[in-house]
Scaffold this motif. Structure first.
Motif, mmCIF file in Angstrom:
data_model
loop_
_atom_site.group_PDB
_atom_site.id
_atom_site.type_symbol
_atom_site.label_atom_id
_atom_site.label_comp_id
_atom_site.label_asym_id
_atom_site.label_seq_id
_atom_site.Cartn_x
_atom_site.Cartn_y
_atom_site.Cartn_z
ATOM 1 N N THR A 6 0.861 -1.048 -0.005
ATOM 2 C CA THR A 6 0.107 -0.141 0.019
ATOM 3 C C THR A 6 0.971 1.414 -0.086
ATOM 4 N N ASP A 7 0.290 2.157 -0.432
ATOM 5 C CA ASP A 7 1.294 3.658 -0.304
ATOM 6 C C ASP A 7 1.597 3.886 1.152
ATOM 7 N N GLU A 8 0.764 3.467 2.064
ATOM 8 C CA GLU A 8 1.402 3.766 3.575
ATOM 9 C C GLU A 8 2.479 2.987 3.970
ATOM 10 N N GLN A 9 2.639 1.506 3.080
ATOM 11 C CA GLN A 9 3.708 0.559 3.511
ATOM 12 C C GLN A 9 4.725 1.030 2.713
#
Length: 307
Positions: A6-9
């Protein structure tokens, strides 16, 4: 790596890398990469590619430290991207982004492309020695052992052709033991054309090997005809050589038979959305057709013959 991060990861990952930490970033997944995720990262300071790998399970015998070492050697040879950072703890190899055309099989039909490919291979092969070696006659039985251990599916008659594979091993090892630093995985997507220059990327399987394996594997993976293989070999060596063309042809068949098992392992273990069984069978059926060809014994003889 079960799915795209994900973008957060990705933010969490890249904030741990010095060149990227705290910088505004635009990220884009790149196509390709059947054992890793390639992410293009654009910052105010530069454009990079992060090769992100699963640091856990490794059934394919990929040595990431060796990949890093050989990527640096390829950069020094003048055909590899700049290596900017290596974080084995994070599973990230950070490279400079090469702005050029990623080849497809159809590009090999264009005038001049085969000559550029031959020149790039020759430049790599004359560069610094790689760490480790790659020998399909060692890799194939290692893949077979992994398949047996895990109970993965293979074509039911795969081992029926072991004698032909062994015959290829005998003639190839008896006639030439030259090794040079090879990429060993030059499918079309691992060539980037930048004007008159050709870059070679992805050194997961790099190691010192027979240069004719490199040429034969290109024939196998890039959909070249036998006439185009002869053109590639002639451009590489600077002169026609029936013996070298035969050697590259045989090494290409060896590659097809060996990489079949790579596909079978990926089919049985990878979470990447890709039809690895079809990929494996395409190579297997092509290898079997070559093994069964009435000209196969003559090919073995041609490898050992003088020009």
């Amino acid at each position: 790596m079960s799915s795209r991060l994900t973008d957060e990861q990705l933010d969490t990952l890249f904030d741990q890398i010095g060149l990227l930490a705290g910088r505004p970033r635009a990220v884009q997944y790149l196509s390709g990469g059947l054992t890793n995720r390639n992410v293009k990262i654009t910052t105010p300071d530069g454009v990079y590619v992060a090769r992100c790998v699963d640091t856990g399970r490794n059934l394919l015998g990929i040595d990431r430290d060796r990949e890093h070492y050989n990527s640096v050697a390829a950069e020094r040879a003048g055909v590899g991207a700049r290596v900017l950072d290596y974080r084995p703890d994070l599973g990230v190899l950070l490279l400079s982004y090469i702005d050029g055309k990623t080849l497809e099989n159809s590009d090999f039909q264009r005038e001049g492309v085969i000559a550029k490919v031959a020149d790039a291979c020759r430049t790599l092969h004359r560069g610094p020695r790689f760490r480790g070696r790659f020998d399909m006659f060692e890799r194939q039985p290692a893949y077979l052992a992994t398949i047996t251990e895990h109970g993965f599916r293979i074509p039911p008659d795969y081992l029926d052709h072991a004698h032909a594979f062994a015959a290829a091993a005998r003639v190839l090892t008896a006639t030439d033991d030259t090794t040079v630093p090879c990429n060993n995985d030059l499918l079309a997507g691992n060539f980037i054309e930048d004007g008159d220059r050709m870059w070679l990327i992805d050194y997961e399987y790099a190691g010192n090997n027979d240069p004719c394996f490199e040429l034969g594997n290109i024939w196998s993976e890039c959909g070249l005809s036998l006439d185009q293989l002869d053109e590639l070999v002639t451009a590489y060596y600077g002169r026609p050589s029936r013996r070298k063309t035969a050697r590259a042809h045989l090494q290409g068949i060896v590659a097809k038979y060996g990489w079949t098992l790579w596909g079978c392992i990926q089919y049985g273990s990878s979470a990447i959305e890709f039809d690895f069984w079809e990929w494996a069978m395409e190579r297997y059926e092509a290898a079997v057709a070559e093994f069964r060809n009435p000209h196969f014994p003559r090919l073995l003889d041609a490898v050992a013959a003088e020009d």
